[in-house]
Write a protein that holds these residues in place. Sequence first.
Motif, PDB file in Angstrom:
ATOM      1  N   GLY A 115      -4.059  -2.546  -7.020  1.00 55.10           N
ATOM      2  CA  GLY A 115      -4.028  -1.419  -6.107  1.00 55.10           C
ATOM      3  C   GLY A 115      -3.477  -0.143  -6.683  1.00 55.10           C
ATOM      4  O   GLY A 115      -3.566   0.914  -6.050  1.00 55.10           O
ATOM      5  N   PHE A 135      -6.837  -5.836  -0.500  1.00 57.28           N
ATOM      6  CA  PHE A 135      -7.393  -4.765  -1.327  1.00 57.28           C
ATOM      7  C   PHE A 135      -8.887  -5.022  -1.468  1.00 57.28           C
ATOM      8  O   PHE A 135      -9.286  -6.091  -1.949  1.00 57.28           O
ATOM      9  N   THR A 170      -1.043  -7.425   1.620  1.00 55.36           N
ATOM     10  CA  THR A 170      -2.098  -6.419   1.730  1.00 55.36           C
ATOM     11  C   THR A 170      -3.427  -6.978   1.248  1.00 55.36           C
ATOM     12  O   THR A 170      -3.474  -7.725   0.263  1.00 55.36           O
ATOM     13  N   THR A 193       0.839  -1.190   0.000  1.00 60.60           N
ATOM     14  CA  THR A 193       0.000   0.000   0.000  1.00 60.60           C
ATOM     15  C   THR A 193       0.875   1.239   0.000  1.00 60.60           C
ATOM     16  O   THR A 193       1.984   1.231   0.526  1.00 60.60           O
ATOM     17  N   THR A 197      -7.746  -0.574   1.861  1.00 58.23           N
ATOM     18  CA  THR A 197      -6.623  -1.510   1.940  1.00 58.23           C
ATOM     19  C   THR A 197      -6.239  -1.679   3.406  1.00 58.23           C
ATOM     20  O   THR A 197      -6.480  -0.785   4.226  1.00 58.23           O
TER      21      THR A 197
END
Length: 244
Positions: free
Chosen positions: A133, A172, A170, A58, A231
């Motif tokens: 992302g 998303f 991460t 992120t 996120t």
Amino acid sequence: MRLIVRTFSEICITVGTVIVLFVVYVLFWTGVKAADAADGEIVRLQEEWVRLPVEPSTPAPDTGGSDAESPESPGPAPPPAPPAPKAYTAGKPFAVMYIPRFGAGWDWPVLEGTSARTLKKGLGHYTGTARLGETGNFSVAGHRRTYGDPFKDFPRLRPGDAVILNDGTTWFTYRIKQRPYRTVPGDVAVIDPVPGRSGFDGPGRYLTLTTCEPEWGSSHRLIVWAHLDATQPVTEGKPEAFHS
């Protein structure tokens, strides 16, 4: 005459057997093979994530001020920029997608590329579209029928539904903007950085999902568009979108 009738009957039985075997192959065996292949790709990803942990992908948060510290307002230095995302390799998995609308057990690997061979193992990322992302249009294709039927329930998608992806570091969460849109094959505007007919205005972090239409044909395509809603690092657990 008897010989003719017997021969014709044997031909009909043979043709019927071939048709039945073909239907079993299309409806059952390709699904079994695809499920095994998809599970294998997910296991491969999880093993890679364990071996090669990386920082969350992120963007660094906006501190809202100057990067330089001053004597009047001492404070910690701003966080370093995140590392550049790893390049996607053709035919290899890089994320897992979850769509709660399709059920708690629905999870499919996302691989780079949309070749027929790649789509037999999972969902395919359109090469040249944005990465997961990032600003632009992260675009993914999947089979509606055969090879596991990943997008069989595509018409059930509704505005506000979550599409969740995990790249190992991460979560998303994208939110769908509108009901599936029907178009013709080759309409590349649907995967433009600002996808045509999506209703989005200007640059953003978008997601496009595409599949075949009708259910057992390919004369058209069904499309949905979504925008990046949230996120969070995987260390914080699963996002709330799994339960919304």
